[in-house]
Design a protein around this motif. Structure first.
Motif, PDB file in Angstrom:
ATOM      1  N   ILE A 277      53.047  11.973  48.889  1.00 54.24           N
ATOM      2  CA  ILE A 277      51.905  11.182  48.329  1.00 54.24           C
ATOM      3  C   ILE A 277      50.851  11.112  47.893  1.00 54.24           C
ATOM      4  O   ILE A 277      49.518  11.279  47.867  1.00 54.24           O
ATOM      5  N   ALA A 278      51.043  11.385  50.015  1.00 57.88           N
ATOM      6  CA  ALA A 278      48.896  11.132  50.307  1.00 57.88           C
ATOM      7  C   ALA A 278      48.602  12.434  49.739  1.00 57.88           C
ATOM      8  O   ALA A 278      47.662  12.057  49.451  1.00 57.88           O
ATOM      9  N   SER A 279      49.400  13.691  50.092  1.00 54.99           N
ATOM     10  CA  SER A 279      48.167  15.087  49.541  1.00 54.99           C
ATOM     11  C   SER A 279      48.409  14.712  48.168  1.00 54.99           C
ATOM     12  O   SER A 279      47.565  15.764  47.596  1.00 54.99           O
ATOM     13  N   ARG A 280      49.448  14.052  47.180  1.00 47.97           N
ATOM     14  CA  ARG A 280      49.212  14.280  45.759  1.00 47.97           C
ATOM     15  C   ARG A 280      48.304  13.538  45.497  1.00 47.97           C
ATOM     16  O   ARG A 280      47.117  13.462  44.231  1.00 47.97           O
ATOM     17  N   TYR A 281      47.621  12.289  45.856  1.00 50.73           N
ATOM     18  CA  TYR A 281      47.007  11.271  46.073  1.00 50.73           C
ATOM     19  C   TYR A 281      45.176  11.877  46.738  1.00 50.73           C
ATOM     20  O   TYR A 281      44.189  11.244  46.203  1.00 50.73           O
ATOM     21  N   GLY A 282      45.800  12.831  47.379  1.00 50.56           N
ATOM     22  CA  GLY A 282      43.525  13.601  48.097  1.00 50.56           C
ATOM     23  C   GLY A 282      43.568  12.035  49.290  1.00 50.56           C
ATOM     24  O   GLY A 282      42.021  11.796  49.555  1.00 50.56           O
ATOM     25  N   LEU A 283      44.936  11.470  49.668  1.00 52.88           N
ATOM     26  CA  LEU A 283      44.063   9.993  51.029  1.00 52.88           C
ATOM     27  C   LEU A 283      44.719  11.085  52.265  1.00 52.88           C
ATOM     28  O   LEU A 283      44.995  11.783  52.977  1.00 52.88           O
ATOM     29  N   ILE A 617      46.605  14.147  41.568  1.00 52.59           N
ATOM     30  CA  ILE A 617      45.880  13.583  40.444  1.00 52.59           C
ATOM     31  C   ILE A 617      45.427  12.277  40.873  1.00 52.59           C
ATOM     32  O   ILE A 617      44.397  11.721  42.086  1.00 52.59           O
ATOM     33  N   GLY A 618      44.448  11.462  39.656  1.00 55.42           N
ATOM     34  CA  GLY A 618      43.557  10.978  39.470  1.00 55.42           C
ATOM     35  C   GLY A 618      44.120   9.296  39.630  1.00 55.42           C
ATOM     36  O   GLY A 618      45.415   9.358  39.096  1.00 55.42           O
ATOM     37  N   ARG A 619      43.700   8.423  39.852  1.00 57.80           N
ATOM     38  CA  ARG A 619      43.519   6.880  40.116  1.00 57.80           C
ATOM     39  C   ARG A 619      43.657   6.470  38.768  1.00 57.80           C
ATOM     40  O   ARG A 619      42.596   7.282  37.542  1.00 57.80           O
ATOM     41  N   THR A 620      44.768   6.214  38.134  1.00 58.89           N
ATOM     42  CA  THR A 620      44.822   5.096  36.436  1.00 58.89           C
ATOM     43  C   THR A 620      43.889   3.778  36.475  1.00 58.89           C
ATOM     44  O   THR A 620      44.627   2.899  37.585  1.00 58.89           O
ATOM     45  N   ILE A 681      49.274  -1.816  39.340  1.00 56.56           N
ATOM     46  CA  ILE A 681      48.609  -0.937  38.632  1.00 56.56           C
ATOM     47  C   ILE A 681      49.734   0.503  38.517  1.00 56.56           C
ATOM     48  O   ILE A 681      49.944   0.305  39.269  1.00 56.56           O
ATOM     49  N   MET A 682      50.462   0.666  37.165  1.00 56.64           N
ATOM     50  CA  MET A 682      51.421   1.440  37.207  1.00 56.64           C
ATOM     51  C   MET A 682      50.289   3.310  37.043  1.00 56.64           C
ATOM     52  O   MET A 682      49.523   2.744  36.377  1.00 56.64           O
ATOM     53  N   GLY A 686      53.820   7.220  38.073  1.00 57.07           N
ATOM     54  CA  GLY A 686      55.222   6.114  38.537  1.00 57.07           C
ATOM     55  C   GLY A 686      55.046   5.809  39.949  1.00 57.07           C
ATOM     56  O   GLY A 686      55.660   4.241  40.260  1.00 57.07           O
ATOM     57  N   CYS A 687      54.001   5.948  40.210  1.00 54.93           N
ATOM     58  CA  CYS A 687      54.004   4.981  41.698  1.00 54.93           C
ATOM     59  C   CYS A 687      52.773   3.297  41.187  1.00 54.93           C
ATOM     60  O   CYS A 687      52.119   3.378  40.684  1.00 54.93           O
ATOM     61  N   LEU A 688      53.370   2.528  42.006  1.00 49.83           N
ATOM     62  CA  LEU A 688      52.873   1.184  42.041  1.00 49.83           C
ATOM     63  C   LEU A 688      51.797   1.004  43.221  1.00 49.83           C
ATOM     64  O   LEU A 688      51.762   1.582  44.160  1.00 49.83           O
ATOM     65  N   LEU A 689      50.655   1.029  42.463  1.00 50.86           N
ATOM     66  CA  LEU A 689      49.316   0.681  43.204  1.00 50.86           C
ATOM     67  C   LEU A 689      49.219  -0.443  43.025  1.00 50.86           C
ATOM     68  O   LEU A 689      49.023  -1.558  42.186  1.00 50.86           O
ATOM     69  N   VAL A 690      49.033  -0.785  44.424  1.00 53.51           N
ATOM     70  CA  VAL A 690      49.298  -2.559  44.836  1.00 53.51           C
ATOM     71  C   VAL A 690      47.618  -2.394  45.656  1.00 53.51           C
ATOM     72  O   VAL A 690      48.017  -1.994  46.825  1.00 53.51           O
ATOM     73  N   ARG A 691      46.815  -3.313  45.172  1.00 54.08           N
ATOM     74  CA  ARG A 691      45.541  -3.169  45.835  1.00 54.08           C
ATOM     75  C   ARG A 691      44.763  -5.489  45.852  1.00 54.08           C
ATOM     76  O   ARG A 691      45.453  -5.825  45.111  1.00 54.08           O
TER      77      ARG A 691
END
Length: 696
Positions: A277-283, A617-620, A681-682, A686-691
């Motif tokens: 997941i970290a690789s997918r989001y560039g974290l 992928i980019g942030r939605t 935010i979905m 399909g990840c849930l971003l909780v911030r």
């Protein structure tokens, strides 16, 4: 339903409470959770694979690969439930595994009790042989003495034998000879030798590791052979592979020979899942948080790679304190693991303080609310009382939880003793377990010199999404990701793991007299060993190779890992090794020490099959309000009271759908609690971003 040419792969993770199965059919992922069967774990696996195959519309014979991880070997060590094991060592070193390193893990405890050795003294035997620190034979093995000992061990009915001689990591011939003499007499006896299980210096750690391997080897061989047999009976024809503690995949045959490598296999899958997941989001800075039914695991992932170590401890006996457990010298993904899961049992101590764990109700009998005979209050019971779980929708509605049983358990064991009500008892229990986990995360970060507020949390496991937002509040973490399939994250991680193996070896040399020929020979041997394990799963693999030299100043007691290129070296390259060591040492400690020579004491080489990197992928951002199915009251700690929370089905959410806390995002395997301080935010994948809530 699978299309022609699509691979069908299954990941299976046995936990202390649930057995998780994830099936990947082309790009689609299906998953189920079933209660773990302690007596015959393979029964739960077969049941879960049948269920997930029905959901996916797949015939069991069509499955291409099954990848399995388990904590059974770890549990066998903790419970001392293994084979009748003998240990053979060099004369004069019989008591090494009892004397340990003679250090005190609790300096000021006058009544300190060291953990009992895995093999009792009357089951430890010696031979009058000796190999020197340079690998030369100082005292040859007496074959007649060895034969007499072999006859005695077999006559006494030992199932398994561990052999560990002094300095055998440099010359293992004596160990191999004794193994041959044992097998010649009894071909079905299980034998483990330290020069193959853990060819590293430090005799206590090496001896303990080979004893642990021997102790669990018959148990794991029996289980894995039964599992393969049951799967064949069900109609599968595919190979079964195992995930090992270093995060790679190995064959069943390798796992049976070296079961000690499986000790942290389940948690390793979770770390791989988070790294994907970290690789997918560039974290580049991620805190992996995995909370299941029995334990919580926390791992630091930097530059999309989990931290690793070549030693770890199991079965710590003194408040989880370092040094109080059994050291195991094998490569492992480095993480902190504590007894904090959904089944962790709460008690009130003599000071009227709530204590949670490390004991767990597991799946038998399970938390009180499972209605399977459990009467002790657990974290799951507290979550039910606090509104975080829906009694009618637990595990996708396949299990109905008993709220009244949770109330009784909390009242009898916590609320009544503290003179409070059930809701306050549940809140206290939940806060204690969350504080335990946040303290473990802080300590892990401090030990590695990291500031957690700079990290993003990735949470998975059946209980983690319920507690993750509160942990973020405690740790000052502003962003949290809950991946799809979070409830079975480790099982999904198995599907993302490469075939891989890390070979380790102690081989001493000083940089002031750099011997390139010996170093090249060591690296060549490590490459041959590691790639042979990889090619057992992928015959034509051309694996990626990563080599590490463990180096220190002469006279120091421990070493730092230094990454080096895999190539042939010349004598003049001693200068390069010194430069690499200086850079690494300074990054750890901030300064160098003048006037000291540097020595290499060990090596590791990791070979991994090549995998397709995840698509970035980019942030939605927010686009539309999520569809709300209803509301219910959940307890919010920051507000200090029950709040009306929106109930949202994760299945209904589309990329860009969002909601402000308090809210509950429901799905089959878990629920995600959105605290009042957060929003969700979905994302496109399909990840849930909780911030933290944002005004814009």
């Amino acid at each position: 339903m699978a299309k022609d040419g699509e691979q069908i792969r299954v990941g299976v993770d046995i936990g202390g409470t649930f057995t998780d199965v994830a099936m990947e059919v082309g790009g689609a992922l299906h998953s189920v959770k079933v209660l773990t069967d302690y007596s015959f774990p393979e029964n739960a696996i077969v049941k879960a694979i049948r269920e997930v195959a029905d959901v996916a519309g797949v015939n069991l014979a069509a499955i291409d690969t099954i990848i399995h991880g388990t904590t059974l070997a770890t549990n066998a060590l903790i419970e001392r439930r293994g084979a009748k094991t003998a240990f053979i060592t060099t004369k004069g070193f019989r008591d090494v595994i009892e004397m340990r390193t003679e250090s005190r893990f609790e300096q000021y405890d006058l009544d300190i009790v060291l953990p009992a050795p895995l093999v009792a003294r009357n089951e430890r035997f010696v031979l009058d042989e000796r190999v020197g620190a340079d690998g030369s034979v100082l005292r040859a093995l007496d074959i007649a003495e060895a034969d007499a000992l072999c006859d005695s061990i077999i006559a006494d009915g030992y199932e398994s034998v561990a052999i560990g001689f002094i300095h055998s990591y440099l010359n293992g011939n004596h160990e191999k000879i004794v193994r041959e003499r044992l097998l010649a007499r009894k071909p079905d006896i299980s034998v483990s030798i330290s020069s193959e299980v853990s060819p590293q210096m430090r005799e206590f750690q090496r001896f303990n590791t080979v004893c642990a391997n021997a102790f669990v080897k018959p148990l794991m061989a029996s289980y894995l052979n039964r599992l393969v047999g049951r799967l064949r009976q069900e109609g599968t024809r595919c190979p079964v592979f195992m995930i090992h503690s270093g995060g790679g995949i190995i064959s069943i045959e390798s796992a049976i020979e070296f079961p000690v490598r499986l000790l942290e296999s389940g948690p390793a899958g979770g770390a791989i899942f988070a790294a994907h997941i970290a690789s997918r989001y560039g974290l580049d800075k991620v805190l992996s948080y995995d909370m299941g039914g029995t334990t919580a695991k926390i791992c630091l992932i930097e530059n999309k790679t989990p931290r690793t170590s070549k030693t770890f401890e199991v079965a710590r006996t003194y408040r989880f304190k370092k040094g109080s457990g059994m050291p195991i010298s094998i490569p492992v993904i480095e993480m902190v693991e504590i007894g904090a899961g959904g089944g962790s049992i709460a008690t009130v101590d003599s000071m009227r303080q709530i204590r949670v764990g490390p004991h767990s109700a597991g799946s038998e009998p399970g938390p009180a609310c499972y209605g399977r005979g459990g009467a002790s209050p657990t974290v799951t019971d507290a979550d039910l009382v606090l509104g975080r779980l829906d009694a009618g929708e637990f595990a996708g509605g396949t299990m109905r939880l008993d709220r009244s049983a949770s109330d009784r358990a909390l009242h009898n064991d916590v609320a009544d003793r503290l003179g409070t009500d059930v809701a306050a008892a549940a809140y206290g229990l939940s806060e204690v377990v969350d504080e335990n986990m946040s303290n473990a995360a802080r300590m892990h970060a401090v030990e590695n010199g990291k500031e957690l507020s700079e990290f993003t949390m990735i949470a998975f496991g059946g209980a983690a999404p319920i507690h993750a937002a509160r942990l973020c509040e405690k740790l000052g973490i502003s962003q949290l990701l809950i991946p799809p399939g979070a409830g079975v994250g480790s099982a999904i991680g198995f599907l993302r793991a490469p075939f891989g193996f890390e070979s380790v070896r102690s081989a001493y040399s000083r940089l002031s007299r750099f011997e390139a020929e010996a170093i090249n020979a060591t690296i060549t041997d490590l490459i041959a060993e590691a790639t042979s394990f990889v090619r057992a799963g992928v015959p034509d693999a051309d694996p990626d190779l990563e080599c590490t030299a463990y180096m220190r100043y002469v006279g120091q007691g421990w070493e730092v890992p230094v990454a080096i290129s895999v190539r042939d070296y010349a004598d003049a390259d001693g200068v390069l090794f010194r430069k690499l060591f200086d850079e690494r040492y300074e990054s750890f400690f901030g300064r160098l020490i003048d006037g000291l020579d540097v020595e290499i004491v060990g090596w590791s080489l990791r070979a991994t099959s090549r995998t397709v990197p995840p698509q970035k992928i980019g942030r939605t951002e927010k686009a539309a309000d999520a569809t709300v199915r209803g509301t219910r009251a959940i307890f919010d700690v920051q507000q200090g009271s029950f709040q009306t929370a929106a109930i949202i089905s994760r299945h209904d959410m589309k990329p860009g759908d969002w909601a402000a806390g308090p809210a509950v995002i429901t799905e089959r395997e878990t629920s995600t609690i959105i605290a009042a301080s957060r929003e969700v935010i979905m994302q496109a994948d399909g990840c849930l971003l909780v911030r933290l809530k944002q005004d814009a």
